[in-house]
Design an enzyme around this catalytic site. Structure first.
Site, PDB file in Angstrom:
ATOM      1  CG  ASN A  42      -1.747   1.223   1.377  1.00 48.93           C
ATOM      2  OD1 ASN A  42      -1.795   2.050   0.453  1.00 48.93           O
ATOM      3  ND2 ASN A  42      -2.419   1.368   2.510  1.00 48.93           N
ATOM      4  CD1 TRP A  43       3.409   0.898  -2.980  1.00 44.81           C
ATOM      5  CD2 TRP A  43       3.421   2.103  -4.882  1.00 44.81           C
ATOM      6  NE1 TRP A  43       4.035   0.155  -3.947  1.00 44.81           N
ATOM      7  CE2 TRP A  43       4.063   0.855  -5.123  1.00 44.81           C
ATOM      8  CE3 TRP A  43       3.310   3.002  -5.936  1.00 44.81           C
ATOM      9  CZ2 TRP A  43       4.585   0.513  -6.370  1.00 44.81           C
ATOM     10  CZ3 TRP A  43       3.834   2.669  -7.181  1.00 44.81           C
ATOM     11  CH2 TRP A  43       4.476   1.438  -7.391  1.00 44.81           C
ATOM     12  CE  LYS A  44      -0.199   3.119   4.750  1.00 47.97           C
ATOM     13  NZ  LYS A  44      -0.067   3.181   6.203  1.00 47.97           N
ATOM     14  CD  GLU A 102      -2.778   5.447   6.886  1.00 55.46           C
ATOM     15  OE1 GLU A 102      -2.796   5.469   5.643  1.00 55.46           O
ATOM     16  OE2 GLU A 102      -1.856   4.917   7.542  1.00 55.46           O
ATOM     17  N   GLY A 115       2.875  -1.193   4.328  1.00 51.96           N
ATOM     18  CA  GLY A 115       2.929   0.236   4.053  1.00 51.96           C
ATOM     19  C   GLY A 115       4.356   0.678   3.767  1.00 51.96           C
ATOM     20  N   GLY A 116       5.019   1.255   4.777  1.00 52.58           N
ATOM     21  CA  GLY A 116       6.343   1.844   4.608  1.00 52.58           C
ATOM     22  C   GLY A 116       7.336   0.960   3.851  1.00 52.58           C
ATOM     23  N   GLY A 163       2.608   2.263  10.879  1.00 52.08           N
ATOM     24  CA  GLY A 163       3.567   3.354  10.721  1.00 52.08           C
ATOM     25  C   GLY A 163       4.266   3.744  12.015  1.00 52.08           C
ATOM     26  CD  GLU A 179      -3.429  -2.399   7.374  1.00 52.35           C
ATOM     27  OE1 GLU A 179      -2.382  -2.714   6.808  1.00 52.35           O
ATOM     28  OE2 GLU A 179      -3.965  -1.293   7.235  1.00 52.35           O
ATOM     29  CB  SER A 211       5.323  -1.947  12.063  1.00 52.56           C
ATOM     30  OG  SER A 211       4.925  -0.608  12.313  1.00 52.56           O
ATOM     31  CG  HIS A 253      -5.764   1.950   5.357  1.00 51.81           C
ATOM     32  ND1 HIS A 253      -5.295   2.872   6.267  1.00 51.81           N
ATOM     33  CD2 HIS A 253      -4.768   1.059   5.166  1.00 51.81           C
ATOM     34  CE1 HIS A 253      -4.056   2.544   6.599  1.00 51.81           C
ATOM     35  NE2 HIS A 253      -3.709   1.455   5.946  1.00 51.81           N
TER      36      HIS A 253
END
Ligand code: 13P
Length: 249
Positions: free
Chosen positions: A9-11, A96, A232-233, A172, A166, A211, A94
């Protein structure tokens, strides 16, 4: 036997050249191990990444989808629009989106249904905040998040969906859930679905997100109810992402 799946997930990261560089790095380094792999990219780069990944088994996904079919919904992207591309997945719910854009359980359920209506597999995200975990509300939060979708779309819809657990406190933050903490919730989700349809529950891909890094992925993915990850990251680094993919069992 469930197939493992690793999704990036590149966000909202990078610019056009970063997106094409990253997709190229993933495409170049990819070695198929039998598990599935996908990248959920910013929608403005859909066309370019779609072309870049054509002919590979790296699947394309969106990070969200509108809850309506079409119409006056400024800024939204419909499932039909996504379907103009070779879009395989759409993330819905998600945390966010839930926390910054007020996507409610009901809105998430509608997004999930819109995605399915176009043959796009929804990746339904669920998970509790730290406050909810500390007040022993993890399972009731997960129940509410899943029930809204089950009520609208039916248990049978889960045959064509993916769930991602999640925990909000692990996203993150570098604070990964322990293997046992994650497994406990994954097993809870699978058991809940099994009460409605044992076959669907058995085949359900339940991903862990929060993470996940190359150094913790193997142990997480070895847990019996963890079928891969939503990353993610670490998905912004081609080598790290591919290393996580290679950690699938
Ligand atoms: P991180 O891997 O950066 O914690 O993000 C997880 C996530 O939100 C994936 O959707």
């Amino acid at each position: 036997m469930r197939k493992a799946l690793v999704v990036g997930n590149w966000k909202m990261n990078g610019v056009r050249s970063d997106a094409t560089d990253l997709a190229t790095a993933i495409k170049t380094g990819f070695e198929d191990n039998g598990a599935d792999i996908a990248v959920c990219v910013p929608s403005v780069y859909f066309s370019e990444i779609d072309s870049l990944l054509a002919g590979t088994s790296i699947l394309l996904g969106a990070q969200n989808v509108a809850e309506h079919d079409s119409g006056a919904y400024t800024g939204e992207i419909s499932a039909k629009m996504l379907n103009d591309f070779d879009c395989h997945f759409a993330i819905v719910g998600h945390s966010e989106r839930r926390s910054y854009y007020n996507d409610s359980n009901e809105s998430v359920a509608r997004r999930y249904s819109q995605s399915l209506s176009q043959g796009i597999t929804p990746i339904l995200c669920v998970g509790e905040t730290l406050e909810e975990r500390e007040s022993n509300e993890t399972f009731s939060v997960i129940d509410q998040q899943l029930d809204a979708v089950i009520d609208l779309a039916g248990i049978e819809s889960f045959a064509k969906a993916v769930i991602a657990y999640e925990p909000v406190w692990a996203i993150g933050t570098g604070k990964v859930a322990t293997d046992d903490q994650a497994q406990e919730v994954h097993a809870y989700i699978r058991n809940k679905l099994a009460q409605l349809d044992a076959g669907i529950a058995e085949n359900m891909q339940i991903l862990y997100g929060g993470s996940v890094k190359p150094n913790n992925a193997t142990a997480l993915f070895a847990m019996p109810d963890i079928d891969g990850g939503l990353i993610g990251g670490a998905s912004l680094d081609g080598d790290a992402f591919l290393s996580i993919y290679q950690s699938t069992k």
